[in-house]
Design a protein around this motif. Structure first.
Motif, short mmCIF file in Angstrom:
data_model
loop_
_atom_site.label_atom_id
_atom_site.label_comp_id
_atom_site.label_asym_id
_atom_site.label_seq_id
_atom_site.Cartn_x
_atom_site.Cartn_y
_atom_site.Cartn_z
N GLU A 128 0.82 -1.21 0.00
CA GLU A 128 0.00 0.00 0.00
C GLU A 128 0.86 1.27 0.00
O GLU A 128 0.52 2.25 -0.67
CB GLU A 128 -0.92 0.00 1.22
CG GLU A 128 -1.85 1.20 1.30
CD GLU A 128 -2.76 1.14 2.51
OE1 GLU A 128 -3.38 2.17 2.82
OE2 GLU A 128 -2.83 0.07 3.15
N TYR A 129 1.98 1.25 0.73
CA TYR A 129 2.83 2.43 0.82
C TYR A 129 3.33 2.86 -0.55
O TYR A 129 3.29 4.05 -0.89
CB TYR A 129 4.02 2.15 1.75
CG TYR A 129 5.03 3.27 1.80
CD1 TYR A 129 4.79 4.42 2.55
CD2 TYR A 129 6.23 3.19 1.07
CE1 TYR A 129 5.71 5.45 2.59
CE2 TYR A 129 7.16 4.22 1.10
CZ TYR A 129 6.89 5.35 1.87
OH TYR A 129 7.80 6.38 1.89
N GLN A 142 2.00 2.20 -3.47
CA GLN A 142 0.88 2.71 -4.26
C GLN A 142 0.52 4.13 -3.84
O GLN A 142 0.27 5.00 -4.68
CB GLN A 142 -0.33 1.78 -4.12
CG GLN A 142 -0.09 0.41 -4.72
CD GLN A 142 -1.34 -0.45 -4.72
OE1 GLN A 142 -2.41 0.02 -5.06
NE2 GLN A 142 -1.19 -1.72 -4.36
N VAL A 143 0.50 4.36 -2.53
CA VAL A 143 0.19 5.71 -2.01
C VAL A 143 1.24 6.71 -2.49
O VAL A 143 0.91 7.82 -2.92
CB VAL A 143 0.10 5.70 -0.47
CG1 VAL A 143 0.05 7.13 0.07
CG2 VAL A 143 -1.12 4.92 -0.02
N PHE A 157 0.62 7.68 -6.10
CA PHE A 157 -0.46 8.65 -6.28
C PHE A 157 -0.11 10.00 -5.66
O PHE A 157 -0.57 11.04 -6.16
CB PHE A 157 -1.77 8.09 -5.70
CG PHE A 157 -2.35 6.97 -6.53
CD1 PHE A 157 -2.72 7.19 -7.86
CD2 PHE A 157 -2.50 5.71 -6.00
CE1 PHE A 157 -3.25 6.17 -8.63
CE2 PHE A 157 -3.03 4.68 -6.77
CZ PHE A 157 -3.40 4.91 -8.10
N ASP A 158 0.69 9.98 -4.61
CA ASP A 158 1.16 11.25 -4.05
C ASP A 158 2.01 12.01 -5.06
O ASP A 158 2.02 13.25 -5.08
CB ASP A 158 1.96 11.02 -2.76
CG ASP A 158 1.08 10.73 -1.56
OD1 ASP A 158 -0.15 10.93 -1.68
OD2 ASP A 158 1.61 10.27 -0.53
N TYR A 176 -2.29 2.65 -11.68
CA TYR A 176 -1.29 1.76 -11.09
C TYR A 176 -1.70 0.32 -11.39
O TYR A 176 -2.83 -0.07 -11.13
CB TYR A 176 -1.28 2.01 -9.57
CG TYR A 176 -0.17 1.36 -8.79
CD1 TYR A 176 -0.17 -0.01 -8.53
CD2 TYR A 176 0.87 2.11 -8.27
CE1 TYR A 176 0.84 -0.59 -7.80
CE2 TYR A 176 1.88 1.53 -7.51
CZ TYR A 176 1.86 0.18 -7.28
OH TYR A 176 2.86 -0.40 -6.55
#
Length: 221
Positions: free
Chosen positions: A84-85, A87-88, A91-92, A98
């Motif tokens: 998750e990190y 992917q975040v 997007f950040d 993705y």
């Protein structure tokens, strides 16, 4: 047509993506590390980037950061990292989409088409005409000079899938996964039946059988 930059350090994967996308008519440019990716991006007018994260020289996230300093070109991150990190972080840094490996070429093609549509480079077809036959994708109807043609919604979905992936060969399994889902209990022969019905009902000669593989939508010049 658009110019696509495919950034992937694994040459087999990069070559496979490029080979899959070329029949759509898009110009495809390959890069195999982050430094080369930025060079290709600066040298060409790129409409969309498929960008791996784990790259030699400069990471994919750093490449994305550099692109976003001056440009809003759609970027689809393609990576084996599923946490998750990551992917975040993508997007950040303003990634537009993705995908994780292993991935479906059909799904990759559709996501690229969707990003191009959003940027105004590949408008989604609302209808299509073959001779005196007109198919309305949004209304799920078809008609000819004699009036309405009896056609099933799934047949129209199949035609739209082939049209959106123009020039690309779709296997029976890819079509089944896209239209019915991977877990739906349907035989490959079902696709053959739907193709046969489409050709007969709409009098189509643009759906080409690729022996031993599947089907593609192809128009003559």
């Amino acid at each position: 047509m658009a110019t696509l930059l495919i950034v992937e350090d694994d040459r087999k994967t990069n070559d496979a993506i490029c080979e899959y996308l070329r029949p759509t008519g898009h110009t495809v440019i390959a890069a195999y590390d982050g430094e080369e990716a930025l060079q290709r991006f600066r040298e060409n007018r790129i409409d969309l980037v498929v960008l791996d994260i784990m790259l030699p020289r400069i990471s994919g996230l750093s490449v994305l950061h550099e692109i976003r300093r001056t440009n809003t070109t759609p970027v689809l991150m393609l990576t084996a990292i599923e946490d998750e990190y990551t992917q975040v972080m993508s997007f950040d840094e303003q990634a537009d989409d993705y995908m994780t490996k292993p991935f479906s070429m059909v799904l990759l093609g559709k996501r690229i088409a969707a990003l191009l549509r959003r940027s105004g480079l590949a408008p989604a077809p609302k209808s299509i005409t073959f001779g005196d036959v007109t198919v309305d994708f949004s209304g799920y109807t078809a008609c000819d000079s004699n009036g309405k043609i009896d056609i099933m919604p799934k047949e129209i979905d199949l035609l739209r899938l082939l049209v959106e992936q123009k020039g690309l060969v779709l296997t029976r399994s890819q079509i089944l996964d896209e239209l019915w889902g991977a877990d739906y209990p349907i035989l490959d022969r079902t696709v053959d039946t739907y193709i046969k019905n489409l050709r007969k009902k709409l009098r189509l000669d643009c759906i080409v059988t690729v022996k031993g593989i599947g089907y593609k939508y192809e128009t003559r010049p």
